[in-house]
Design a protein around this motif. Structure first.
Motif: not given
Length: 128
Positions: A90-110, A122-128
């Motif tokens: 499921d490539s949608a799952q990979a995208d989900k994981n990636l979006a999640l990882a990005k969120e985690l990263r953004d939070e940690a950097f915040l 690097f705080f550019e938001k990506v629409d999911i």
């Protein structure tokens, strides 16, 4: 308590995700790159022992890992047959994981913002 090193980051990374066998050999260098990515952006007077540094580096390493996983898993094969078993990826799952990882990263950097040199980097938001 010592300054964060790649092994601390690796520890934190393994709390976020289980490393696949083929990832274990490169995990340490993945973590040291992520740590460098973070420490190179710290203010000169930032406390090098701050636990948020390790957390941000682990989140960055996880993000990089998910990018690698997404590209490695996405080899154009969406489903294949193994005996009577059809395995679909499921490539949608990979995208989900990636979006999640990005969120985690953004939070940690915040959380790390007070220690960072340049917050606009690097705080550019990506629409999911």
């Amino acid at each position: 308590h010592n300054m964060a090193d790649a092994f601390d980051v690796l520890d934190s990374l393994q709390q976020i995700t289980e490393l696949r066998d083929e990832e274990k050999s490169s995990a340490e260098s993945l973590c040291s790159h992520a740590l460098l990515f973070v420490t190179s952006r710290l203010k000169a007077d930032a406390d090098p022992f701050d636990s948020r540094i390790t957390a941000a580096a682990a989140a960055q390493a996880f993000f990089n890992l998910c990018v690698k996983r997404a590209s490695r898993d996405d080899d154009g094969v969406t489903s294949f047959k193994a005996g009577d078993l059809t395995v679909s990826k499921d490539s949608a799952q990979a995208d989900k994981n990636l979006a999640l990882a990005k969120e985690l990263r953004d939070e940690a950097f915040l959380k790390l913002l007070p220690l960072l040199n340049d917050e606009s980097f690097f705080f550019e938001k990506v629409d999911i």
